[in-house]
Write an enzyme that holds these catalytic residues in place. Structure first.
Site, PDB file in Angstrom:
ATOM      1  N   VAL A  58      -5.156   0.367   3.440  1.00 55.40           N
ATOM      2  CA  VAL A  58      -5.501  -1.096   3.296  1.00 55.40           C
ATOM      3  C   VAL A  58      -6.697  -1.384   2.574  1.00 55.40           C
ATOM      4  CG1 VAL A  58      -6.279  -3.301   4.561  1.00 55.40           C
ATOM      5  CG2 VAL A  58      -4.344  -1.803   5.433  1.00 55.40           C
ATOM      6  N   ASP A  92     -15.182   6.329  15.192  1.00 57.39           N
ATOM      7  CA  ASP A  92     -14.275   6.427  13.915  1.00 57.39           C
ATOM      8  C   ASP A  92     -13.852   4.835  13.901  1.00 57.39           C
ATOM      9  OD1 ASP A  92     -12.045   6.587  12.484  1.00 57.39           O
ATOM     10  OD2 ASP A  92     -11.329   8.228  13.446  1.00 57.39           O
ATOM     11  N   SER A 151     -12.270   2.304  11.165  1.00 57.77           N
ATOM     12  CA  SER A 151     -11.515   2.454   9.818  1.00 57.77           C
ATOM     13  C   SER A 151     -12.384   1.514   8.553  1.00 57.77           C
ATOM     14  CB  SER A 151     -10.267   1.690   9.673  1.00 57.77           C
ATOM     15  OG  SER A 151      -9.490   1.519   8.579  1.00 57.77           O
ATOM     16  N   ALA A 152     -12.287   1.991   7.224  1.00 56.26           N
ATOM     17  CA  ALA A 152     -12.785   1.358   6.231  1.00 56.26           C
ATOM     18  C   ALA A 152     -12.086   0.001   5.964  1.00 56.26           C
ATOM     19  CB  ALA A 152     -13.019   2.324   5.087  1.00 56.26           C
ATOM     20  N   ASP A 153     -11.030  -0.175   6.674  1.00 57.51           N
ATOM     21  CA  ASP A 153     -10.254  -1.296   6.327  1.00 57.51           C
ATOM     22  C   ASP A 153     -11.101  -2.534   6.676  1.00 57.51           C
ATOM     23  OD1 ASP A 153      -8.175   0.365   5.656  1.00 57.51           O
ATOM     24  OD2 ASP A 153      -6.809  -0.333   7.584  1.00 57.51           O
ATOM     25  N   GLU A 200       0.712  -1.222  -0.047  1.00 57.85           N
ATOM     26  CA  GLU A 200       0.005   0.030  -0.038  1.00 57.85           C
ATOM     27  C   GLU A 200       0.890   1.353   0.056  1.00 57.85           C
ATOM     28  OE1 GLU A 200      -1.261   1.723   3.679  1.00 57.85           O
ATOM     29  OE2 GLU A 200      -1.098  -0.210   4.753  1.00 57.85           O
ATOM     30  N   LYS A 222      -3.326  -1.660  14.490  1.00 58.16           N
ATOM     31  CA  LYS A 222      -2.240  -0.797  15.242  1.00 58.16           C
ATOM     32  C   LYS A 222      -2.745  -0.757  16.697  1.00 58.16           C
ATOM     33  CE  LYS A 222      -3.173   1.703  11.698  1.00 58.16           C
ATOM     34  NZ  LYS A 222      -3.618   2.771  10.913  1.00 58.16           N
TER      35      LYS A 222
HETATM   36  N1  PSU Z   1      -0.315   0.542   9.577  1.00 59.17           N
HETATM   37  C1  PSU Z   1       0.967   1.116   9.586  1.00 59.17           C
HETATM   38  N2  PSU Z   1       0.915   2.453   9.174  1.00 59.17           N
HETATM   39  C2  PSU Z   1       0.010   3.046   8.523  1.00 59.17           C
HETATM   40  C3  PSU Z   1      -1.078   2.302   8.403  1.00 59.17           C
HETATM   41  C4  PSU Z   1      -1.261   1.117   8.711  1.00 59.17           C
HETATM   42  O1  PSU Z   1       1.814   0.538  10.205  1.00 59.17           O
HETATM   43  O2  PSU Z   1       0.291   4.328   7.986  1.00 59.17           O
HETATM   44  C5  PSU Z   1      -2.222   3.005   7.377  1.00 59.17           C
HETATM   45  C6  PSU Z   1      -2.864   2.113   6.449  1.00 59.17           C
HETATM   46  O3  PSU Z   1      -3.000   2.544   5.236  1.00 59.17           O
HETATM   47  C7  PSU Z   1      -4.449   1.687   7.159  1.00 59.17           C
HETATM   48  C8  PSU Z   1      -4.664   3.074   7.605  1.00 59.17           C
HETATM   49  O4  PSU Z   1      -5.336   1.254   6.132  1.00 59.17           O
HETATM   50  O5  PSU Z   1      -3.413   3.586   8.321  1.00 59.17           O
HETATM   51  C9  PSU Z   1      -5.953   3.119   8.418  1.00 59.17           C
HETATM   52  O6  PSU Z   1      -6.343   4.574   8.504  1.00 59.17           O
HETATM   53  P1  PSU Z   1      -7.697   4.849   9.061  1.00 59.17           P
HETATM   54  O7  PSU Z   1      -7.675   4.600  10.495  1.00 59.17           O
HETATM   55  O8  PSU Z   1      -7.878   6.317   8.809  1.00 59.17           O
HETATM   56  O9  PSU Z   1      -8.668   3.923   8.281  1.00 59.17           O
HETATM   57 MN    MN Z   2     -11.035   6.706  10.628  1.00 68.26          MN
END
Ligand code: PSU
Ligand code: MN
Length: 285
Positions: free
Chosen positions: A90, A122, A124-126, A10, A143
């Site tokens: 992701v 909040d 994630s869309a993941d 990614e 994470k």
């Molecule tokens: N894992 C990491 N570093 C990152 C991410 C994941 O070690 O930067 C990123 C990935 O792209 C993941 C995103 O999909 O953070 C999630 O962001 P959000 O919480 O806004 O969905």
């Molecule tokens: Mn988010």
């Protein structure tokens, strides 16, 4: 000649997840590791409205210089339609990879349910993307800046298989273990590759392969928790929210830990790339 199996990577991790000067060396390193195991790296992004799974080093450099936005499932379509460029998370990497027929993807840590839901929501869309697209995501768990147990529950609700590679516990990014568990454990890369092939064909949906951070680089839970609390406060005080929250917390974590969180983050991403390449080779057989 049959072409080598590909491992998706990614761009959000590279453009927004690590400091700018760490991104190109990390991409080079991941590419070397993936090739050394007999697979091909497939870096994903959107460039000038085109969904791409073959981003070059020079193109990555241009994306870094332009400071392109983060694309998740919700803003991917607009970027494609309007001819924009962006870094895939992701959620959008699995979408692009699945469309290109790529079965395995290596990332750092999944997005998930942020802490404090109930007060603010909040998620994630993941998570939903994993339930929609047939790609196996190799990750050091979720994470740990997030609510790990709530995220594990959400994966269960979505019916996403969560497999431990040489672990019974659900890993938490820089920390090797969390209070949550996995659905099944595999110790053999060949057998797990065969399962991935079977499961993707059976369901047409994704799965999570949990690969804990290598012992030598792991951070003790109490240490991480102290860093996290300070980083979380700093990110929120700086007014970060929405898509900017995760990069802001990761950046603050790096400062608060004196660079130790970044070193651990890089180590786990490298390890994930190596394991993902081995799995891609076996899944393709
Ligand atoms: N894992 C990491 N570093 C990152 C991410 C994941 O070690 O930067 C990123 C990935 O792209 C993941 C995103 O999909 O953070 C999630 O962001 P959000 O919480 O806004 O969905
Ligand atoms: Mn988010």
């Amino acid at each position: 000649m049959v072409s080598a199996p590909r491992v998706a990577l990614e761009t959000t991790l590279l453009v927004h997840g690590v400091p700018k000067d760490a991104a190109l060396p990390l991409f080079q390193d991941l590419s070397i590791r993936i090739r050394s195991r007999g697979a091909e790296p497939a870096l994903c992004a959107v460039i000038d409205g085109a969904p791409r799974v073959d981003v070059s080093r020079d193109e990555l450099e241009a994306l870094l210089a332009a400071g392109v936005p983060k694309l998740n499932t919700s803003n991917l379509g607009v970027a494609l339609f309007q001819g924009g460029s962006g870094a895939t998370t992701v959620s959008t990497t699995v979408e692009l990879a699945a469309r290109a027929g790529i079965a395995v993807f290596a990332t750092g840590g999944l997005g998930g349910v942020h802490r404090g839901y109930g007060v603010e929501l909040d998620v994630s869309a993941d998570l939903l993307a994993l339930a929609r697209h047939p790609v196996a995501v190799v990750t050091a768990g979720v994470k740990s800046i997030l609510d790990v147990v709530a995220t594990r529950e959400a994966l269960e609700s979505l019916g996403v298989p969560v497999i431990g590679f040489r672990t019974d516990r659900f890993p938490a990014f820089l920390v090797r273990e969390s209070a949550a568990s996995v659905d099944a454990r595999f110790d053999d890369v060949e057998r797990l590759g065969a399962f991935i092939r079977a499961e993707l064909a059976r369901t047409g949906r994704g799965l999570v392969i949990c690969n804990p951070i290598p012992e030598a680089h792991a951070v003790a839970e109490a240490t991480f928790e102290a860093w996290r609390e300070e980083a979380d406060r700093a990110a929120r005080e700086a007014g970060a929210s929405g898509r900017a929250l995760t990069p802001a917390i990761l950046g603050a974590l790096n400062r608060v830990s004196g660079g130790k969180s970044l070193a651990a983050n890089l180590a786990l991403v490298r390890h994930n790339a190596t394991v993902a390449a081995e799995l891609a080779v076996h899944a393709a057989r």
